[in-house]
Design a protein around this motif. Sequence first.
Motif, PDB file in Angstrom:
ATOM      1  N   MET A   1      38.361  52.392  55.721  1.00 59.73           N
ATOM      2  CA  MET A   1      39.237  52.376  56.585  1.00 59.73           C
ATOM      3  C   MET A   1      40.124  51.847  56.839  1.00 59.73           C
ATOM      4  N   PHE A   2      41.398  52.759  56.364  1.00 60.57           N
ATOM      5  CA  PHE A   2      42.491  51.552  55.910  1.00 60.57           C
ATOM      6  C   PHE A   2      43.253  50.571  56.498  1.00 60.57           C
ATOM      7  N   LYS A   3      43.284  49.679  56.029  1.00 62.50           N
ATOM      8  CA  LYS A   3      44.100  48.551  56.542  1.00 62.50           C
ATOM      9  C   LYS A   3      45.566  48.058  56.609  1.00 62.50           C
ATOM     10  N   ALA A   4      45.775  48.045  55.549  1.00 59.80           N
ATOM     11  CA  ALA A   4      48.056  49.076  55.363  1.00 59.80           C
ATOM     12  C   ALA A   4      47.453  49.829  53.804  1.00 59.80           C
ATOM     13  N   PHE A   5      49.837  50.149  54.216  1.00 64.58           N
ATOM     14  CA  PHE A   5      49.725  51.837  53.306  1.00 64.58           C
ATOM     15  C   PHE A   5      51.643  51.271  53.053  1.00 64.58           C
ATOM     16  N   SER A   6      52.079  51.812  51.832  1.00 66.34           N
ATOM     17  CA  SER A   6      53.403  51.896  51.753  1.00 66.34           C
ATOM     18  C   SER A   6      53.598  52.824  50.774  1.00 66.34           C
ATOM     19  N   LEU A  15      50.658  55.041  49.038  1.00 70.33           N
ATOM     20  CA  LEU A  15      49.309  53.790  48.458  1.00 70.33           C
ATOM     21  C   LEU A  15      48.673  53.109  49.306  1.00 70.33           C
ATOM     22  N   THR A  16      47.137  53.710  49.369  1.00 71.44           N
ATOM     23  CA  THR A  16      46.574  52.359  51.491  1.00 71.44           C
ATOM     24  C   THR A  16      46.283  51.692  50.180  1.00 71.44           C
ATOM     25  N   GLY A  17      45.504  50.905  51.532  1.00 71.59           N
ATOM     26  CA  GLY A  17      44.015  49.757  50.443  1.00 71.59           C
ATOM     27  C   GLY A  17      43.677  49.628  51.911  1.00 71.59           C
ATOM     28  N   GLY A  18      42.276  48.882  51.909  1.00 72.68           N
ATOM     29  CA  GLY A  18      41.996  49.099  53.077  1.00 72.68           C
ATOM     30  C   GLY A  18      40.601  47.877  52.920  1.00 72.68           C
ATOM     31  N   MET A  19      39.387  47.939  54.013  1.00 72.32           N
ATOM     32  CA  MET A  19      38.045  47.533  54.006  1.00 72.32           C
ATOM     33  C   MET A  19      36.848  47.355  52.754  1.00 72.32           C
ATOM     34  N   ASP A  20      37.651  48.111  51.955  1.00 71.82           N
ATOM     35  CA  ASP A  20      36.831  48.720  50.353  1.00 71.82           C
ATOM     36  C   ASP A  20      37.086  48.020  49.053  1.00 71.82           C
ATOM     37  N   ARG A  21      38.340  47.265  49.527  1.00 68.81           N
ATOM     38  CA  ARG A  21      39.157  46.615  48.851  1.00 68.81           C
ATOM     39  C   ARG A  21      40.381  47.207  47.598  1.00 68.81           C
ATOM     40  N   ILE A  22      39.408  48.398  47.457  1.00 65.95           N
ATOM     41  CA  ILE A  22      40.354  49.345  46.262  1.00 65.95           C
ATOM     42  C   ILE A  22      41.978  50.220  46.673  1.00 65.95           C
ATOM     43  N   THR A  42      38.422  41.083  45.585  1.00 67.43           N
ATOM     44  CA  THR A  42      37.627  41.026  45.644  1.00 67.43           C
ATOM     45  C   THR A  42      37.646  40.327  47.324  1.00 67.43           C
ATOM     46  N   ALA A  43      38.677  40.790  48.226  1.00 64.71           N
ATOM     47  CA  ALA A  43      38.616  41.565  49.777  1.00 64.71           C
ATOM     48  C   ALA A  43      38.861  42.073  50.241  1.00 64.71           C
ATOM     49  N   PRO A  44      38.816  42.764  51.568  1.00 66.04           N
ATOM     50  CA  PRO A  44      39.728  44.106  52.478  1.00 66.04           C
ATOM     51  C   PRO A  44      41.319  43.564  52.270  1.00 66.04           C
ATOM     52  N   VAL A  45      41.884  44.752  51.547  1.00 55.59           N
ATOM     53  CA  VAL A  45      43.363  45.278  51.381  1.00 55.59           C
ATOM     54  C   VAL A  45      44.017  44.760  52.666  1.00 55.59           C
ATOM     55  N   ILE A  46      44.921  43.530  53.081  1.00 54.09           N
ATOM     56  CA  ILE A  46      45.982  44.280  54.196  1.00 54.09           C
ATOM     57  C   ILE A  46      46.944  44.085  53.726  1.00 54.09           C
ATOM     58  N   TYR A  47      47.568  43.649  52.447  1.00 57.38           N
ATOM     59  CA  TYR A  47      49.556  44.525  52.998  1.00 57.38           C
ATOM     60  C   TYR A  47      49.821  44.960  51.624  1.00 57.38           C
ATOM     61  N   ILE A  48      50.742  45.763  51.286  1.00 53.41           N
ATOM     62  CA  ILE A  48      51.143  46.485  49.679  1.00 53.41           C
ATOM     63  C   ILE A  48      52.371  47.425  49.489  1.00 53.41           C
TER      64      ILE A  48
END
Length: 528
Positions: A1-6, A15-22, A42-48
């Motif tokens: 699940m995506f939480k941030a993108f740029s 670029l996308t980031g989310g709950m899987d920390r990748i 080591t935690a969900p990504v919320i900003y890129i």
Amino acid sequence: MFKAFSFCKRKNLLLTGGMDRIIRVWNPYLPGKPTGMLKSHTAPVIYIHVSAEDNKIFSMSTDNTIKIWDLETESCLFTASSKASGIKGDFAACLYLPESRSLCVATDTVTLLHLRLRSPPEPCLVVSHQEPVPCCRYNPAFRQVVSCSEASVVKVWDFETGRLLSGFTGAHGNAGITCLTFDTSGRRLITGGRDGCLKIWSYNNGHCLHTLKQGKSLPTKCIIAVGWDRRINVYFDAPRDFHHFWKPQPHWQDDLNHGHKEDILCVAQCPPFLLATSSYDGEVIIWNVISGHIYCKLNTPPCSDDAEDGKGRSGVTLSTGAVGRLEGVGGGAAQPHCPSCCPLLTGSVTFWKLFCGACPIANFTPSRDKAQVSSITVTAGDVLAYVADQEGFVHVYDIKEYGLQGPELQSPKNVTFWRAHVSVVTSLELIEEKFLLSSSLDHTVRLWSVDGKYIGTFGQQSPWDIFTPASWSHPRVPCEILTDPQSTPAHPVLGGDVAVLRTKEEEQDKVVEEKFPCTGMWLGSTEK
């Protein structure tokens, strides 16, 4: 699940980031598969945020950890923890300010982080891949170098600077890549994997065009694959057919009845109509590609020095066929070829005369420690032979006249040698007769001048300009080579050759006595 993108318009990257920390890097025109993955949070990504001006990526996770990434190498350059940055409370918003090069983070309070972006110092150990590199090739059409790793990662490098241009992962799933080559146009990449499949790629965007069933490649108007099934598989190239699996043509009758009995390790072409294959048991077979019949078989000469030590038979030579590694040498009376990393090989190079009866005309051991030969390439006109071994050394021999007048008892003249890697050299390729490309199991792909000057390692921080020798790393050498014990020169005393030295000294003394007989006079100190 995506939480941030740029999205970076300048670099044409998403670029996308989310709950899987990748953090995943995407080509917007090929959304089916990411071109890269950044793994460190080591935690969900919320900003890129992508800063094309600085070639950096900024990211933040729910634990208020901020990371800075290199956009080209996709490596993490810096990590700032919430405690060190003074960020407290739950994340609300984040904004990168390019003018002041600062990151504004809003939680319970607003924190402004001024980022000092400096080029990191050149690390002592520079690698091109994170895993061993089984092969690499130069594409003259685009002046690019393509390398692959045991983790099924393909990378495309700029030959003129050493910078990473693109790449893709999972080329053969979880199976490693064992070989690669290009079609005649240079627009399609062909890879072979440990899964027994061949794949044809549009390697600039990582799109797989075809999947073939079985082993190693050699492009002309067909693809010839060899491998563990002990058969020679021929696929006719159909460049306009992009939507179907190809099946091999019927096997040659000689291949079925009189072919190899062990796994085939390598294949080499000798234009216009000969093909050489070599198997694990040391057998080399020369084929007529047009008729599919065996032209001749080469019987490997035994190695008398190592037979008593139980090290097995010597390898085959330097030309149209191979054991572990083959190289075609055209024209003239001598038709040689050379061995590689097969356990049966002891590191010798043999030259063969193929026409008018196949027979060896020369055999020598290039390595000082009798290391197995792992790769070989020959200059245009068969002037010089570059022979690499499993200890990472490259030896250069003058073979212009070698073997043309008949059998040779001595090895050819050793022009020069140097250590290119600290592990097995998996491939050598001459580029424009001016540069030498090498790859190794030590995770590196390197570029050299033909006389052994170190230009650089693909993926290093500071790019080189291939047209400006002052930008090359020479006279420096890779630090791991400089510090490796096997790089130190062999000394006869340390090597246990004292008896040999004494013998030479005794011979010199004997010569002096014969030239200057004793006259009853001596020189020395006197005591009064």
